[in-house]
Enzyme design. Structure first.
Site, PDB file in Angstrom:
ATOM      1  N   ASN A  37       4.125  -3.773 -20.006  1.00  0.00           N
ATOM      2  CA  ASN A  37       2.757  -3.580 -19.748  1.00  0.00           C
ATOM      3  C   ASN A  37       2.106  -2.759 -20.604  1.00  0.00           C
ATOM      4  OD1 ASN A  37       0.531  -4.293 -18.094  1.00  0.00           O
ATOM      5  ND2 ASN A  37       1.524  -3.562 -16.102  1.00  0.00           N
ATOM      6  N   HIS A 122       4.429  -6.851  -0.746  1.00  0.00           N
ATOM      7  CA  HIS A 122       3.394  -5.527  -0.979  1.00  0.00           C
ATOM      8  C   HIS A 122       2.276  -5.793   0.178  1.00  0.00           C
ATOM      9  CE1 HIS A 122       4.183  -4.278  -5.194  1.00  0.00           C
ATOM     10  NE2 HIS A 122       5.500  -4.501  -4.782  1.00  0.00           N
ATOM     11  N   ARG A 147       6.530  -3.217   1.569  1.00  0.00           N
ATOM     12  CA  ARG A 147       6.254  -2.059   0.986  1.00  0.00           C
ATOM     13  C   ARG A 147       5.020  -2.033   1.532  1.00  0.00           C
ATOM     14  NH1 ARG A 147       4.898  -0.652  -5.222  1.00  0.00           N
ATOM     15  NH2 ARG A 147       2.884  -1.309  -4.522  1.00  0.00           N
ATOM     16  N   TYR A 159      -2.721   4.545  -5.988  1.00  0.00           N
ATOM     17  CA  TYR A 159      -1.703   3.346  -6.397  1.00  0.00           C
ATOM     18  C   TYR A 159      -1.506   2.660  -5.350  1.00  0.00           C
ATOM     19  CZ  TYR A 159       2.458   1.161  -7.384  1.00  0.00           C
ATOM     20  OH  TYR A 159       3.376  -0.036  -7.663  1.00  0.00           O
ATOM     21  N   ASP A 210       6.217   3.598  -2.062  1.00  0.00           N
ATOM     22  CA  ASP A 210       6.331   3.886  -3.642  1.00  0.00           C
ATOM     23  C   ASP A 210       5.433   5.305  -3.919  1.00  0.00           C
ATOM     24  OD1 ASP A 210       6.392   4.091  -6.369  1.00  0.00           O
ATOM     25  OD2 ASP A 210       5.990   1.969  -7.096  1.00  0.00           O
ATOM     26  N   HIS A 212       5.489   6.679  -6.806  1.00  0.00           N
ATOM     27  CA  HIS A 212       4.905   6.319  -7.892  1.00  0.00           C
ATOM     28  C   HIS A 212       4.798   7.765  -8.839  1.00  0.00           C
ATOM     29  CE1 HIS A 212       2.858   3.551 -11.226  1.00  0.00           C
ATOM     30  NE2 HIS A 212       3.667   2.603 -10.280  1.00  0.00           N
ATOM     31  N   GLU A 236      10.394   5.193  -3.065  1.00  0.00           N
ATOM     32  CA  GLU A 236      10.587   4.950  -4.528  1.00  0.00           C
ATOM     33  C   GLU A 236       9.840   5.958  -5.314  1.00  0.00           C
ATOM     34  OE1 GLU A 236       9.060   1.087  -5.426  1.00  0.00           O
ATOM     35  OE2 GLU A 236       8.790   1.617  -7.298  1.00  0.00           O
ATOM     36  N   GLU A 262      12.452   2.002 -12.133  1.00  0.00           N
ATOM     37  CA  GLU A 262      11.719   0.682 -12.757  1.00  0.00           C
ATOM     38  C   GLU A 262      11.267   1.089 -14.311  1.00  0.00           C
ATOM     39  OE1 GLU A 262       8.412   0.403 -10.103  1.00  0.00           O
ATOM     40  OE2 GLU A 262       7.040   1.336 -11.559  1.00  0.00           O
ATOM     41  N   ARG A 283      16.576   0.491  -9.645  1.00  0.00           N
ATOM     42  CA  ARG A 283      15.524  -0.353  -9.926  1.00  0.00           C
ATOM     43  C   ARG A 283      15.380  -0.745 -11.092  1.00  0.00           C
ATOM     44  NH1 ARG A 283      11.863  -1.736  -6.914  1.00  0.00           N
ATOM     45  NH2 ARG A 283      10.063  -1.321  -8.438  1.00  0.00           N
ATOM     46  N   HIS A 312      12.805  -3.930  -9.595  1.00  0.00           N
ATOM     47  CA  HIS A 312      11.546  -4.047 -10.124  1.00  0.00           C
ATOM     48  C   HIS A 312      10.987  -5.515 -10.101  1.00  0.00           C
ATOM     49  CE1 HIS A 312       7.977  -2.744 -12.877  1.00  0.00           C
ATOM     50  NE2 HIS A 312       7.467  -2.737 -11.766  1.00  0.00           N
ATOM     51  N   ASP A 316       3.812  -7.644 -13.359  1.00  0.00           N
ATOM     52  CA  ASP A 316       3.765  -7.623 -14.998  1.00  0.00           C
ATOM     53  C   ASP A 316       5.092  -8.165 -15.754  1.00  0.00           C
ATOM     54  OD1 ASP A 316       3.896  -5.080 -13.607  1.00  0.00           O
ATOM     55  OD2 ASP A 316       4.821  -4.380 -15.348  1.00  0.00           O
ATOM     56  N   GLU A 339      12.143  -6.746  -5.278  1.00  0.00           N
ATOM     57  CA  GLU A 339      11.013  -6.671  -5.202  1.00  0.00           C
ATOM     58  C   GLU A 339      10.225  -8.057  -5.436  1.00  0.00           C
ATOM     59  OE1 GLU A 339       8.843  -4.021  -7.732  1.00  0.00           O
ATOM     60  OE2 GLU A 339       6.874  -3.994  -6.567  1.00  0.00           O
ATOM     61  N   TRP A 402       0.828   8.772 -13.743  1.00  0.00           N
ATOM     62  CA  TRP A 402       0.077   7.892 -12.994  1.00  0.00           C
ATOM     63  C   TRP A 402       1.007   6.982 -11.922  1.00  0.00           C
ATOM     64  CZ3 TRP A 402       0.645   2.399 -13.037  1.00  0.00           C
ATOM     65  CH2 TRP A 402      -0.147   1.705 -12.108  1.00  0.00           C
TER      66      TRP A 402
HETATM   67  O1  KDG Z   1       3.720  -1.952 -15.378  1.00  0.00           O
HETATM   68  C1  KDG Z   1       3.826  -1.049 -14.101  1.00  0.00           C
HETATM   69  C2  KDG Z   1       3.739  -1.650 -12.872  1.00  0.00           C
HETATM   70  O2  KDG Z   1       4.963  -2.723 -12.782  1.00  0.00           O
HETATM   71  C3  KDG Z   1       4.239  -0.628 -11.782  1.00  0.00           C
HETATM   72  O3  KDG Z   1       3.202   0.235 -11.444  1.00  0.00           O
HETATM   73  C4  KDG Z   1       4.570  -1.475 -10.341  1.00  0.00           C
HETATM   74  O4  KDG Z   1       5.581   0.621  -9.367  1.00  0.00           O
HETATM   75  C5  KDG Z   1       5.374  -0.542  -9.473  1.00  0.00           C
HETATM   76  C6  KDG Z   1       6.086  -1.299  -8.432  1.00  0.00           C
HETATM   77  O5  KDG Z   1       7.092  -0.857  -7.767  1.00  0.00           O
HETATM   78  O6  KDG Z   1       5.963  -2.530  -8.361  1.00  0.00           O
HETATM   79 MG    MG Z   2       7.444   1.345  -8.383  1.00  0.00          MG
END
Ligand code: KDG
Ligand code: MG
Length: 402
Positions: A37, A122, A147, A159, A210, A212, A236, A262, A283, A312, A316, A339, A402
């Site tokens: 990505n 999600h 999630r 996020y 998550d 993140h 996560e 991930e 993951r 994961h 993407d 996921e 991020w």
């Molecule tokens: O490319 C990044 C995403 O796949 C990610 O931000 C998604 O954190 C993610 C998730 O748990 O699916």
């Molecule tokens: Mg994630």
């Protein structure tokens, strides 16, 4: 038998995907996902300039030797671009092997350990009420694990939460958008979100979250401890994992199960985490961590330490990765969960596939190879469009995770 032709196919049916197609001198072809990505074309260049020329004429059935050739043989090891490129080749070779054997890849790996792979969906909402509603909608669709992400009052974007209801796609066309982040607000509102969700849906459904990578280790420990009453399946990416020791602090304070990986691309990114039982779910994904061949190594190592898989599966990762993950998940003894962020209808049309959602699980019939293909004519109608993930900044302008 020889590899005759290797191609990259780049398409954007709503978002960018890079696919590797390998064709043998006997006309059998295999597919691999090479999507990274926001850095898609770096992988294309790596493959076309540095990998493809070395593989023409090799026997596609020597999957392990080709993996070692691309990993050790490059001298330069690891890294997301390299490991995504290796993964794509590896997936395509397993796909070819399955087609040659007339068997699904799950059978080549050792057969089925379960009838289907449990997935988590999600649910997200701009506020807690919307998030609770989204969880209830997922339950109606049959999901057993969900999630949950919610907007936080006082923050513009969070996020996992889209501007409109429902579907959330983080990558955006053009240059990277900027989002702000306030840890204190997030830590205050998240336990309250899970209290409301748990009270609304009862004890049975698996709830996940998550973080993140946004928190420091001690903040992550606070979050995980505060969520204990709501018994999450996992938290996560509670904190960044470049320093694997960071997870020890979370463990010392909380029994909430932890998932990470991930963005890992090799077994070396998670060796200490797994060996010291600092996490419960790994993951890492087939597309970004060296393919089926390397993930099998990670999963076997994880099994020795009671760590289970939780790969994961965001949008993407193309349907080629999802097909590989379903094959893997049907076999792997220490499976935990998978996921699932469903692709849009056009993506499913570009990549016709054999896996399907049934009662909270992905299932797949007995089809040779990975059970996924690409409609090249349709794919060609949607050329690459530059797109990036956002970046995050603290309120004072400091660039954050991020
Ligand atoms: O490319 C990044 C995403 O796949 C990610 O931000 C998604 O954190 C993610 C998730 O748990 O699916
Ligand atoms: Mg994630």
């Amino acid at each position: 038998m020889k590899i005759e032709r290797l191609q990259t196919l780049v398409t954007c049916p709503g978002r960018n995907f890079v696919t590797v197609k390998i064709t043998t001198d006997q006309g059998v072809h295999g597919l691999g996902d090479a999507t990274l990505n926001g850095r898609e074309l770096a992988v294309v260049a790596y493959l076309e300039e540095h990998v493809f020329p070395c593989l023409v004429g090799k026997d596609p059935r020597n999957i392990e030797d080709i993996w070692q050739y691309l990993y050790r043989g490059a001298y330069w090891r690891r890294g997301p671009v390299t490991m995504t490129a290796i993964a794509a080749i590896d997936m395509a070779l397993w796909d070819i092997l399955g087609k040659l054997a007339g068997m699904p890849v799950w059978r080549l790996l050792g057969g089925k350990s379960r009838a289907g792979v449990m997935v988590y969906g999600h649910a997200n909402g701009r506020d807690h009420a919307e998030a609770v509603e989204a969880v209830q909608q997922h339950l109606e669709q049959g999901y057993k694990a969900i999630r949950v992400q919610s907007g936080v009052p006082g923050m513009d974007k969070v996020y996992g939460v889209g501007k409109t209801r429902g579907f959330y796609e983080p990558a955006q066309k053009g240059l990277p958008p900027e989002e702000d982040w306030d840890t204190a607000l997030y830590l205050r509102h998240t336990p309250e979100l899970f209290r409301k969700v748990r009270e609304a849906v009862g004890p049975d459904v698996h709830l996940l979250h998550d973080a993140h990578h946004r928190l420091t280790p001690i903040e992550a420990a606070q979050l995980c401890k505060s969520l204990e009453p709501w018994r999450l399946f996992w938290v996560e990416d509670a904190t960044p994992a470049e320093n694997q020791e960071a997870f020890r602090l979370i463990r010392q304070h909380s029994t909430t199960p932890l998932a990470v990986g991930e963005i890992f691309n090799s077994i070396w990114d998670c060796k200490d985490l797994i060996q010291n039982q600092l996490v419960d779910y790994i993951r890492s994904t087939i597309v970004h961590a060296g393919g089926i061949t390397h993930l099998r190594r990670i999963a076997d190592f994880a099994a020795l330490h009671q760590v289970r898989t939780g790969f994961h599966g965001a949008t993407d990762l193309s349907p080629v990765t999802m097909a590989a993950a379903v094959n893997f998940g049907l076999w792997v003894p220490n499976f935990g969960i998978q996921e699932l962020m469903p692709h849009n209808a056009l993506t499913d049309e570009v990549f016709p596939h054999a896996y399907r959602f049934e009662d909270g699980h992905l299932v797949m019939d007995e089809v040779p190879g990975l059970g996924v293909d690409i409609d090249e004519t349709l794919a060609a109608k949607y050329p690459y469009e530059r797109a990036y993930l956002p970046v995050a900044r603290l309120r004072d302008g400091t660039l954050w995770n991020w």
